[in-house]
Design an enzyme around this catalytic site. Structure first.
Site, PDB file in Angstrom:
ATOM      1  N   ASN A  11      -1.770   0.002   7.145  1.00 26.07           N
ATOM      2  CA  ASN A  11      -1.228  -1.296   7.564  1.00 26.07           C
ATOM      3  C   ASN A  11      -0.325  -1.951   6.526  1.00 26.07           C
ATOM      4  O   ASN A  11      -0.065  -3.141   6.592  1.00 26.07           O
ATOM      5  CB  ASN A  11      -2.357  -2.225   8.007  1.00 26.07           C
ATOM      6  CG  ASN A  11      -3.362  -2.496   6.913  1.00 26.07           C
ATOM      7  OD1 ASN A  11      -3.049  -2.393   5.730  1.00 26.07           O
ATOM      8  ND2 ASN A  11      -4.563  -2.862   7.295  1.00 26.07           N
ATOM      9  N   HIS A  28      -1.983  -5.668   1.733  1.00 23.99           N
ATOM     10  CA  HIS A  28      -3.295  -6.303   1.578  1.00 23.99           C
ATOM     11  C   HIS A  28      -3.042  -7.651   0.943  1.00 23.99           C
ATOM     12  O   HIS A  28      -2.150  -7.803   0.112  1.00 23.99           O
ATOM     13  CB  HIS A  28      -4.194  -5.465   0.662  1.00 23.99           C
ATOM     14  CG  HIS A  28      -5.388  -6.218   0.149  1.00 23.99           C
ATOM     15  ND1 HIS A  28      -6.568  -6.267   0.848  1.00 23.99           N
ATOM     16  CD2 HIS A  28      -5.558  -6.967  -0.964  1.00 23.99           C
ATOM     17  CE1 HIS A  28      -7.437  -7.011   0.163  1.00 23.99           C
ATOM     18  NE2 HIS A  28      -6.842  -7.446  -0.937  1.00 23.99           N
ATOM     19  N   GLU A  60      -9.354 -10.559  -7.441  1.00 22.53           N
ATOM     20  CA  GLU A  60      -8.395  -9.474  -7.256  1.00 22.53           C
ATOM     21  C   GLU A  60      -7.264  -9.543  -8.276  1.00 22.53           C
ATOM     22  O   GLU A  60      -6.823  -8.512  -8.788  1.00 22.53           O
ATOM     23  CB  GLU A  60      -7.863  -9.494  -5.823  1.00 22.53           C
ATOM     24  CG  GLU A  60      -8.937  -9.113  -4.824  1.00 22.53           C
ATOM     25  CD  GLU A  60      -8.509  -9.149  -3.382  1.00 22.53           C
ATOM     26  OE1 GLU A  60      -9.178  -8.507  -2.555  1.00 22.53           O
ATOM     27  OE2 GLU A  60      -7.498  -9.818  -3.046  1.00 22.53           O
ATOM     28  N   TYR A  91     -12.330  -1.963  -3.870  1.00 22.47           N
ATOM     29  CA  TYR A  91     -12.841  -2.104  -2.502  1.00 22.47           C
ATOM     30  C   TYR A  91     -14.369  -2.020  -2.420  1.00 22.47           C
ATOM     31  O   TYR A  91     -14.917  -1.758  -1.350  1.00 22.47           O
ATOM     32  CB  TYR A  91     -12.200  -1.052  -1.587  1.00 22.47           C
ATOM     33  CG  TYR A  91     -10.759  -1.368  -1.260  1.00 22.47           C
ATOM     34  CD1 TYR A  91     -10.452  -2.405  -0.372  1.00 22.47           C
ATOM     35  CD2 TYR A  91      -9.718  -0.672  -1.832  1.00 22.47           C
ATOM     36  CE1 TYR A  91      -9.136  -2.718  -0.074  1.00 22.47           C
ATOM     37  CE2 TYR A  91      -8.396  -0.977  -1.531  1.00 22.47           C
ATOM     38  CZ  TYR A  91      -8.112  -1.997  -0.658  1.00 22.47           C
ATOM     39  OH  TYR A  91      -6.808  -2.302  -0.366  1.00 22.47           O
ATOM     40  N   LYS A 126       0.807  -1.217   0.000  1.00 21.00           N
ATOM     41  CA  LYS A 126       0.000   0.000   0.000  1.00 21.00           C
ATOM     42  C   LYS A 126       0.849   1.280   0.000  1.00 21.00           C
ATOM     43  O   LYS A 126       2.041   1.243   0.315  1.00 21.00           O
ATOM     44  CB  LYS A 126      -0.920  -0.019   1.217  1.00 21.00           C
ATOM     45  CG  LYS A 126      -1.956  -1.139   1.175  1.00 21.00           C
ATOM     46  CD  LYS A 126      -2.822  -1.081   2.413  1.00 21.00           C
ATOM     47  CE  LYS A 126      -3.906  -2.135   2.393  1.00 21.00           C
ATOM     48  NZ  LYS A 126      -4.769  -2.015   3.595  1.00 21.00           N
TER      49      LYS A 126
END
Length: 140
Positions: free
Chosen positions: A114, A117, A128, A51, A11
């Site tokens: 975080n 993913h 995905e 998302y 990310k």
């Protein structure tokens, strides 16, 4: 155990801190092969589409903003039991709950930032992967 493919994303909070190589090395050291990888800067439309499953959740807007804030590395990892093992290597979403030696324990800044993913199931992994890669881009 079966060889699987899973989707992995590094990310923007991690790419901003130049952690792409360190995180990818953790995957490779765990026995994964990176069989597709590219650097993208998500548009709002791409982030909202990726998302979409979280659209009704209160954090959706913040998540989309975060994912559009900088470059992201999207990858396909391949290895034994890849989906479950990738999730183990990433660690708990909340870095304070993540086990020592996991990516999120080492690099995540917060629950929202975080660093990584990963797909949570075979169906999700397929969706995905297809969202970001054509079959000709996956080599391995």
């Amino acid at each position: 155990m079966a060889v699987e493919r899973t989707f992995s994303m590094i990310k923007p909070d991690a790419t901003r801190r130049n952690l792409t190589g360190a995180i990818t090395k953790m995957f490779e050291d765990a026995g994964f092969s990176v069989i597709a990888s590219k650097r993208v800067w998500m548009s709002r439309r791409e982030a909202e589409g990726f998302y979409a499953v979280h659209k009704e959740r209160p954090f959706f807007g913040e998540l989309v903003e975060s994912m559009c804030s900088g470059p992201t590395i999207v990858q396909v990892l391949q290895g034994e039991n890849a989906i479950a093992r990738n999730r183990e290597i990433m660690g708990a979403t909340n870095p304070s709950d993540a086990a020592e030696g996991t990516i999120r324990k080492a690099f995540a800044l917060s629950i929202g930032e975080n660093s990584v993913h990963g797909s949570d199931a075979p169906e999700t992994a397929s969706q995905e992967i297809a969202y970001w890669f054509s079959e000709t881009e996956i080599v391995g």
